[in-house]
Every structure is written in structure tokens, then in C-alpha cells.
Design a protein around this motif. Structure first.
Motif, mmCIF file in Angstrom:
data_model
loop_
_atom_site.group_PDB
_atom_site.id
_atom_site.type_symbol
_atom_site.label_atom_id
_atom_site.label_comp_id
_atom_site.label_asym_id
_atom_site.label_seq_id
_atom_site.Cartn_x
_atom_site.Cartn_y
_atom_site.Cartn_z
ATOM 1 N N ASN A 126 36.714 38.816 56.375
ATOM 2 C CA ASN A 126 35.619 38.209 55.607
ATOM 3 C C ASN A 126 35.292 39.039 54.368
ATOM 4 O OD1 ASN A 126 35.358 36.050 57.338
ATOM 5 N ND2 ASN A 126 33.872 37.114 58.643
ATOM 6 N N LYS A 129 38.052 38.314 51.884
ATOM 7 C CA LYS A 129 37.892 37.001 51.251
ATOM 8 C C LYS A 129 36.779 37.029 50.206
ATOM 9 C CE LYS A 129 37.405 34.383 54.863
ATOM 10 N NZ LYS A 129 37.272 33.251 55.781
ATOM 11 N N ALA A 130 35.758 37.837 50.427
ATOM 12 C CA ALA A 130 34.641 37.909 49.482
ATOM 13 C C ALA A 130 35.073 38.484 48.135
ATOM 14 C CB ALA A 130 33.511 38.749 50.071
ATOM 15 N N LEU A 131 36.176 39.228 48.114
ATOM 16 C CA LEU A 131 36.658 39.787 46.851
ATOM 17 C C LEU A 131 37.189 38.698 45.916
ATOM 18 C CD1 LEU A 131 38.535 42.926 48.162
ATOM 19 C CD2 LEU A 131 36.315 42.866 47.026
ATOM 20 N N GLY A 132 37.694 37.623 46.487
ATOM 21 C CA GLY A 132 38.151 36.498 45.677
ATOM 22 C C GLY A 132 39.611 36.583 45.280
ATOM 23 N N TRP A 133 40.046 35.537 44.592
ATOM 24 C CA TRP A 133 41.450 35.413 44.209
ATOM 25 C C TRP A 133 41.855 36.443 43.163
ATOM 26 C CZ3 TRP A 133 42.596 34.310 39.153
ATOM 27 C CH2 TRP A 133 41.550 33.806 38.375
ATOM 28 N N ARG A 134 40.911 36.907 42.346
ATOM 29 C CA ARG A 134 41.247 37.905 41.318
ATOM 30 C C ARG A 134 41.710 39.213 41.957
ATOM 31 N NH1 ARG A 134 36.344 35.650 39.165
ATOM 32 N NH2 ARG A 134 36.876 34.245 37.463
#
Length: 165
Positions: A126, A129-134
Motif C-alpha cells: 500500500n 502504491k501511494a508513491l504512484g506511477w512516477r
């Protein structure tokens, strides 16, 4: 009981309990690496076990030094310096350390380490995932750049030493 992830991030204090946790972690890591080294590279288990023992002892001393010495120096630096000094050709420990540590293949160590990192990432999915696609793109670029840079340096050194690349 302390989690293995706590040992990796350095949050464990150096105490009798903390040292035993580090020893336990390194023991498990060493056993798995020795098995992988035997299966993958056919090195004798006894030699690999001695080599992993040397590497584990150097690691323990480096971690202890980081936490006990009043200098603000990373354990990686202590571990590297200790290893270099023990394997330096003029040192009496050189032949022993070099022989046994050379019986432990780097890929065996890296495979076990990356498996552990994968387990650690799965545990904090989780947060990842919070870091994002970048963050995924940056991670891929950093890994690719590091690999490419290492390959370029290795190629230059091989050409300079006359080894066919």
C-alpha cells in the motif's frame, strides 16, 4: 520479537537482543545463500559456509561500529573498509579470507537478498502504491542507468587492461 525489516532499516538498537536478531537474520541468509551456491555453482557447502561466516562477521562488526562509534559514518563504509583490510594482500588474513569468500558467488547472495526485498515490498504494498506511477518510472530509470553505467565502466576497464570484451 523484532521483525526482519526492522533489522534492515537500522532501527534496532545494539543490545544483546539486537545482536542476536542480527545473528539470526544473517544465519538464515547464510544458510539459504550456501544452498543456492551449492545448487547453482557446485561450490562445496563447507567452503561456502565459512565464506558466508566471514561475510556475516564483517557485517556484524560494521553494524556494531556504526551504532557504537561517535562518528556519523554508515555501516556500509565500515563493512567495506574491514573487508578490504582483511583481504589486502599484505595482511596475514588475506589468503584465508580471499579463498573462502571467493567460494561464495555474488549471484547467490544477490538472489537471496532480492527475494527478501521482494517480500519486504509485498508487505508494504500500500505504501508502494501511494508513491504512484512516477515512482515506478523513476525506479526503472535508476536501475537501467546504474546497469548501463556499470557496463560502460566495466567495458572501459577491460579494454584498458587488454582483456577482449
Amino acid at each position: 520479537m523484532i521483525l526482519m525489516a526492522d533489522l534492515i532499516d537500522g532501527s534496532e538498537n545494539v543490545s544483546v537482543h539486537g545482536i542476536f536478531n542480527w545473528i539470526f537474520l544473517l544465519l538464515i541468509f547464510s544458510i539459504i545463500t550456501v544452498i543456492a551456491n551449492y545448487v547453482g555453482y557446485k561450490h562445496p557447502m563447507q567452503d561456502s559456509l565459512v565464506g558466508m561466516g566471514i561475510l556475516s562477521l564483517i557485517t556484524l562488526v560494521g553494524v556494531w561500529m556504526e551504532r557504537k562509534l561517535p562518528l556519523n559514518i554508515s555501516s556500509i563504509i565500515y563493512i567495506s573498509v574491514i573487508g578490504i583490510v582483511l583481504a589486502f594482500p599484505t595482511m596475514p588474513t588475506s589468503e584465508f579470507v580471499s579463498y573462502y569468500v571467493s567460494k561464495v558467488e555474488l549471484m547467490s547472495i544477490v538472489t537471496v537478498f532480492l527475494a527478501y526485498v521482494g517480500i519486504g515490498m509485498g508487505k508494504s504494498w500500500n505504501e508502494f502504491k501511494a508513491l504512484g506511477w512516477r515512482a515506478i518510472i523513476i525506479t526503472i530509470l535508476v536501475i537501467a542507468s546504474t546497469y548501463l553505467g556499470s557496463a560502460i565502466v566495466a567495458h572501459i576497464v577491460l579494454v584498458m587492461t587488454g582483456v577482449p570484451a
